[in-house]
Structure formats: structure tokens, C-alpha cells
Design a protein around this motif. Sequence first.
Motif, PDB file in Angstrom:
ATOM      1  N   LEU A  22       0.829  -1.203   0.000  1.00  0.00           N
ATOM      2  CA  LEU A  22       0.000   0.000   0.000  1.00  0.00           C
ATOM      3  C   LEU A  22       0.862   1.251   0.000  1.00  0.00           C
ATOM      4  O   LEU A  22       0.529   2.248  -0.655  1.00  0.00           O
ATOM      5  CB  LEU A  22      -0.928  -0.014   1.217  1.00  0.00           C
ATOM      6  N   VAL A  23       1.983   1.222   0.728  1.00  0.00           N
ATOM      7  CA  VAL A  23       2.860   2.390   0.781  1.00  0.00           C
ATOM      8  C   VAL A  23       3.402   2.725  -0.605  1.00  0.00           C
ATOM      9  O   VAL A  23       3.438   3.894  -1.009  1.00  0.00           O
ATOM     10  CB  VAL A  23       4.020   2.147   1.762  1.00  0.00           C
ATOM     11  N   ALA A  24       3.816   1.704  -1.359  1.00  0.00           N
ATOM     12  CA  ALA A  24       4.321   1.933  -2.715  1.00  0.00           C
ATOM     13  C   ALA A  24       3.228   2.538  -3.594  1.00  0.00           C
ATOM     14  O   ALA A  24       3.492   3.439  -4.406  1.00  0.00           O
ATOM     15  CB  ALA A  24       4.826   0.623  -3.315  1.00  0.00           C
ATOM     16  N   GLN A  25       2.000   2.055  -3.455  1.00  0.00           N
ATOM     17  CA  GLN A  25       0.893   2.616  -4.232  1.00  0.00           C
ATOM     18  C   GLN A  25       0.635   4.075  -3.855  1.00  0.00           C
ATOM     19  O   GLN A  25       0.331   4.907  -4.712  1.00  0.00           O
ATOM     20  CB  GLN A  25      -0.370   1.780  -3.999  1.00  0.00           C
ATOM     21  N   ILE A  26       0.773   4.400  -2.548  1.00  0.00           N
ATOM     22  CA  ILE A  26       0.575   5.774  -2.110  1.00  0.00           C
ATOM     23  C   ILE A  26       1.640   6.686  -2.715  1.00  0.00           C
ATOM     24  O   ILE A  26       1.361   7.813  -3.141  1.00  0.00           O
ATOM     25  CB  ILE A  26       0.592   5.851  -0.568  1.00  0.00           C
ATOM     26  N   VAL A  27       2.886   6.200  -2.761  1.00  0.00           N
ATOM     27  CA  VAL A  27       3.973   6.989  -3.363  1.00  0.00           C
ATOM     28  C   VAL A  27       3.683   7.248  -4.841  1.00  0.00           C
ATOM     29  O   VAL A  27       3.883   8.358  -5.347  1.00  0.00           O
ATOM     30  CB  VAL A  27       5.318   6.265  -3.187  1.00  0.00           C
ATOM     31  N   VAL A  28       3.190   6.238  -5.543  1.00  0.00           N
ATOM     32  CA  VAL A  28       2.821   6.416  -6.949  1.00  0.00           C
ATOM     33  C   VAL A  28       1.712   7.456  -7.078  1.00  0.00           C
ATOM     34  O   VAL A  28       1.755   8.341  -7.946  1.00  0.00           O
ATOM     35  CB  VAL A  28       2.385   5.073  -7.577  1.00  0.00           C
ATOM     36  N   GLY A  29       0.701   7.364  -6.210  1.00  0.00           N
ATOM     37  CA  GLY A  29      -0.379   8.347  -6.222  1.00  0.00           C
ATOM     38  C   GLY A  29       0.130   9.744  -5.952  1.00  0.00           C
ATOM     39  O   GLY A  29      -0.327  10.724  -6.576  1.00  0.00           O
ATOM     40  N   LEU A 192     -11.377  -1.835   3.598  1.00  0.00           N
ATOM     41  CA  LEU A 192     -11.807  -1.500   2.241  1.00  0.00           C
ATOM     42  C   LEU A 192     -11.548  -0.027   1.948  1.00  0.00           C
ATOM     43  O   LEU A 192     -11.057   0.338   0.867  1.00  0.00           O
ATOM     44  CB  LEU A 192     -13.299  -1.823   2.082  1.00  0.00           C
ATOM     45  N   VAL A 193     -11.871   0.832   2.919  1.00  0.00           N
ATOM     46  CA  VAL A 193     -11.639   2.268   2.738  1.00  0.00           C
ATOM     47  C   VAL A 193     -10.150   2.556   2.578  1.00  0.00           C
ATOM     48  O   VAL A 193      -9.735   3.341   1.716  1.00  0.00           O
ATOM     49  CB  VAL A 193     -12.216   3.062   3.935  1.00  0.00           C
ATOM     50  N   ILE A 194      -9.324   1.912   3.387  1.00  0.00           N
ATOM     51  CA  ILE A 194      -7.885   2.166   3.361  1.00  0.00           C
ATOM     52  C   ILE A 194      -7.274   1.772   2.019  1.00  0.00           C
ATOM     53  O   ILE A 194      -6.293   2.378   1.567  1.00  0.00           O
ATOM     54  CB  ILE A 194      -7.193   1.424   4.525  1.00  0.00           C
ATOM     55  N   ARG A 195      -7.849   0.770   1.356  1.00  0.00           N
ATOM     56  CA  ARG A 195      -7.321   0.362   0.049  1.00  0.00           C
ATOM     57  C   ARG A 195      -7.421   1.477  -0.983  1.00  0.00           C
ATOM     58  O   ARG A 195      -6.725   1.465  -2.001  1.00  0.00           O
ATOM     59  CB  ARG A 195      -8.076  -0.871  -0.471  1.00  0.00           C
ATOM     60  N   PHE A 196      -8.289   2.459  -0.734  1.00  0.00           N
ATOM     61  CA  PHE A 196      -8.442   3.579  -1.664  1.00  0.00           C
ATOM     62  C   PHE A 196      -7.526   4.752  -1.299  1.00  0.00           C
ATOM     63  O   PHE A 196      -7.647   5.829  -1.889  1.00  0.00           O
ATOM     64  CB  PHE A 196      -9.894   4.046  -1.701  1.00  0.00           C
ATOM     65  N   ALA A 197      -6.613   4.535  -0.347  1.00  0.00           N
ATOM     66  CA  ALA A 197      -5.698   5.608   0.064  1.00  0.00           C
ATOM     67  C   ALA A 197      -4.889   6.191  -1.090  1.00  0.00           C
ATOM     68  O   ALA A 197      -4.721   7.412  -1.170  1.00  0.00           O
ATOM     69  CB  ALA A 197      -4.773   5.102   1.167  1.00  0.00           C
ATOM     70  N   PRO A 198      -4.348   5.378  -2.015  1.00  0.00           N
ATOM     71  CA  PRO A 198      -3.570   5.973  -3.117  1.00  0.00           C
ATOM     72  C   PRO A 198      -4.360   7.000  -3.936  1.00  0.00           C
ATOM     73  O   PRO A 198      -3.836   8.064  -4.288  1.00  0.00           O
ATOM     74  CB  PRO A 198      -3.192   4.754  -3.969  1.00  0.00           C
ATOM     75  N   LEU A 199      -5.633   6.680  -4.224  1.00  0.00           N
ATOM     76  CA  LEU A 199      -6.459   7.635  -4.971  1.00  0.00           C
ATOM     77  C   LEU A 199      -6.731   8.879  -4.139  1.00  0.00           C
ATOM     78  O   LEU A 199      -6.728  10.009  -4.648  1.00  0.00           O
ATOM     79  CB  LEU A 199      -7.779   6.971  -5.381  1.00  0.00           C
ATOM     80  N   GLY A 200      -6.985   8.689  -2.850  1.00  0.00           N
ATOM     81  CA  GLY A 200      -7.237   9.826  -1.968  1.00  0.00           C
ATOM     82  C   GLY A 200      -6.036  10.738  -1.875  1.00  0.00           C
ATOM     83  O   GLY A 200      -6.160  11.971  -1.953  1.00  0.00           O
ATOM     84  N   ILE A 201      -4.835  10.152  -1.716  1.00  0.00           N
ATOM     85  CA  ILE A 201      -3.616  10.952  -1.634  1.00  0.00           C
ATOM     86  C   ILE A 201      -3.369  11.690  -2.938  1.00  0.00           C
ATOM     87  O   ILE A 201      -2.965  12.862  -2.943  1.00  0.00           O
ATOM     88  CB  ILE A 201      -2.413  10.047  -1.304  1.00  0.00           C
ATOM     89  N   LEU A 202      -3.617  11.021  -4.071  1.00  0.00           N
ATOM     90  CA  LEU A 202      -3.464  11.664  -5.384  1.00  0.00           C
ATOM     91  C   LEU A 202      -4.314  12.934  -5.446  1.00  0.00           C
ATOM     92  O   LEU A 202      -3.830  14.009  -5.829  1.00  0.00           O
ATOM     93  CB  LEU A 202      -3.871  10.689  -6.483  1.00  0.00           C
ATOM     94  N   GLY A 203      -5.581  12.817  -5.072  1.00  0.00           N
ATOM     95  CA  GLY A 203      -6.477  13.966  -5.122  1.00  0.00           C
ATOM     96  C   GLY A 203      -6.077  15.061  -4.158  1.00  0.00           C
ATOM     97  O   GLY A 203      -6.115  16.258  -4.501  1.00  0.00           O
TER      98      GLY A 203
END
Length: 413
Positions: A22-29, A192-203
Motif C-alpha cells: 500500500l505504501v508503494a501505491q501511495i507513493v505512486v499516487g 476497504l476504505v484504506i485500500r483507496f488511500a492511493p487515490l485519496g492521496i493523489l487527489g
Amino acid sequence: MTPANDRPASPRWLAFLFNTSLVAQIVVGLVIGVLLAWAWPDAARASGLLGNVFVSALKAVAPVLVLVLVTAAIANHKRGQSTHIRPILVLYLVGTLLAALVAVVASFAFPSTLQLAAADVAVAPPAGIVEVLRDLLMKIVDNPVHALLEGNFIGILAWAVGLGIALRSAGEKTTRRVVDDLAGAVTFIVRLVIRFAPLGILGLVAATLVESGFGALLDYVRLLAVLVGSMLFVALVANPLLVFFVTRRNPYPLVLTCLRESGITAFFTRSSAANIPVNLDLCRRLDLPEDTYSVSIPLGATINMAGAAITITVLTLAAVHTLGIEPDLPTALLLSVVAAVAACGASGVAGGSLLLVPLACGMFGISNDVAMQVVAIGFIIGVVQDSAETALNSSTDVLFTAAASRAATRGDG
């Protein structure tokens, strides 16, 4: 049956989604958000909706999660089984006071001054420590429905503890089983909500860079350097020393894990309350006792406020230096205590600590009008200050919970 080797390969983006941390996805976002703000500002503004939805979802599930988890943990707690809450509370209080002391030293070593001018800030700061403590007491006895609606975690904790104690006498296979199942269901929704963290951080990143930018911060680089520098010192030096003192182990693997997995999301959500589900999930993955973290994490989001203590101290001493006041050492030490106590009453939302600056300024005879101008400056630099503050506050909740739990495990062994 089709042999496993003959099955069609999954699309690369699906493989990335399910196989990457998840951390790697957040960095990408985060990177995509920066690029979007630079190349396509209109789309970046629109993407802010993703960030708002993500933060709102976290804030929506956090009160229910805390109520259910704490109730279930206490209802199922076996007599004689230690929860290690007391050493965690001691770490919370010592860590907050130490952070205030670090801020005092930094403010004297690198004094900052402010450009004070007339500024209207439509907020009402507390009149003193007594009012802060009275507000905390009123939060404890708050109506449970109102506490859930307003995200009053002190009130939610009080009701959860009361319900948990009452349910301990319930039948083993009836009420407590229902509470357990309910806790599992709410936890599933949180994951489930936390899995959407990368999109949230992107926005959040894209919208913040487009709307605020960093041009307005250039006039306050020195002040920000003292604030953020103090927070980094606490995160990377002071807190690790406390953890080493408690665990007698190299603290940095745990420190860096907490900063990476809790601090990053807290930095962008800018809300300790919204980061509670993230911290609870991290504690679960660290294999900490649920009886412990289900109570210590929401409690820490309310009273473990090292970052807030730094903000209150640095901004107050900046006002003191601007007005030419020469504080003596005893007064500076008293400011550390006041800032630590006041920080425990800071709300777990963006900018919550700034409203306590006038309280500390009152120690030096600074008028409320001037103090509120300092608060206004705090909101200007809040893009960086409040993000760093929340990252320190929230990641430290997990850090101290893990340290106390592991120290107790070592002692039991």
C-alpha cells in the motif's frame, strides 16, 4: 480443468494493485498528483473530490470503529490479563513534554520573528488551562449520539469503556459474540476504505498544490524550518531514545515503519481522527495485542500531541521575540508544561493546535488581538506545518503502543 500455467495473465495494473504494498501505491499516487498539478491544473482541481471523499470516509468510519472495537476488547478482556495501557500513557505524556522542551531549545537557538498586521480570524480560543480541562470533562460526559456525530473520541471512549464493562457479565455465546462479529464487520469496511488511500492521496496532493502552492510560504521559511526541524528531531532522535529506553532494542526499524505506514497518510489527511483506522490496521499487522491498541490508538489521537506542543511553543516564542520580550529560563520551562497540557486538549482536526496559541501567549502578557494574528500566520503556513504536525502525532501513537507492548512481552518472557 485448465492447468494453472495456461491461465491468462492478469492485467499489469491489477497485478500492481494486489501484489504491491500500500505504501508503494501511495507513493505512486503522490507522484501522479504532483505531475497532474503541474501539467493539468483543471484536472488537478477536479481530482480534489477524490481526496475529500477519502478523508470523509475515514472520518465516517473512525468513530464507529473506535466504539465497537473498544467495547469488544473490554467485553472480552479476561481478568488478570494486562493491557499495558499505563506505560503507554506515560510515554504519551513524557513524549509530549519532551517535544515542547525541544521546541523551546530550537526557538532560543534559532529565534524567529513575524510580520504582524491586522488579521481577522473568526475563531474563539480558550481563555485558559481551566477552560481546556473543563472542555475535556464535558467531552467525557457527552451524549453518545452527539459524540459519534461530532467525532468526539473522548466521549466515544468513555461510552465504549462503560458498555464494555457492562457487557463483561453477558453470556459467553450471546451478546459478546454479537459484539465480536460487529467489530469484524466494521474492521472489514475500514480495510476497504484504506485500500483507496492511493487515490485519496493523489487527489489531496494535486488539489493542494494547485489551490495553495508554496509561494505564500516563502516569507515564513525560517519559522517553518524551526517548526519542521523540531518535529523531525523529535521523530528521529527524541522518540527513538524513548523507545530504546523502554525496549532496549534498536528503535529505528520500528520508528521508520511507523513514519512510513502511518506518517505518510497522516501528512496528507491532516487529521489524527481520520488516521485512526490506518493506525489500527498497522497495529494489527505489527501483531500487537488488540486489547491494547484498540484503546491506546483512539486515546493517543486525543492526548498524544507532540506536534501540537511544538506548534504552540514555537509560534508563541516567535511572537515573544517579535515583540522584544525577553523570557527567562523558568518561564520558558513553564511554557513547555503549559504547551504540553494544552496540546492534550487540541482537537484531532486540521489546525486544531493553532487555537491554543493565544492561551500560551497569555503567559507573556500578549494581547488576544496580537495572538490571533499569530494564529492567522499559522493558518498561512498550515499547508506544511499542520501536515508535519499530524504525521508526528499520529505515527507516534503506533510507535509508543508498539514499544510498550514489546517491552511488556520481553518482560513476560
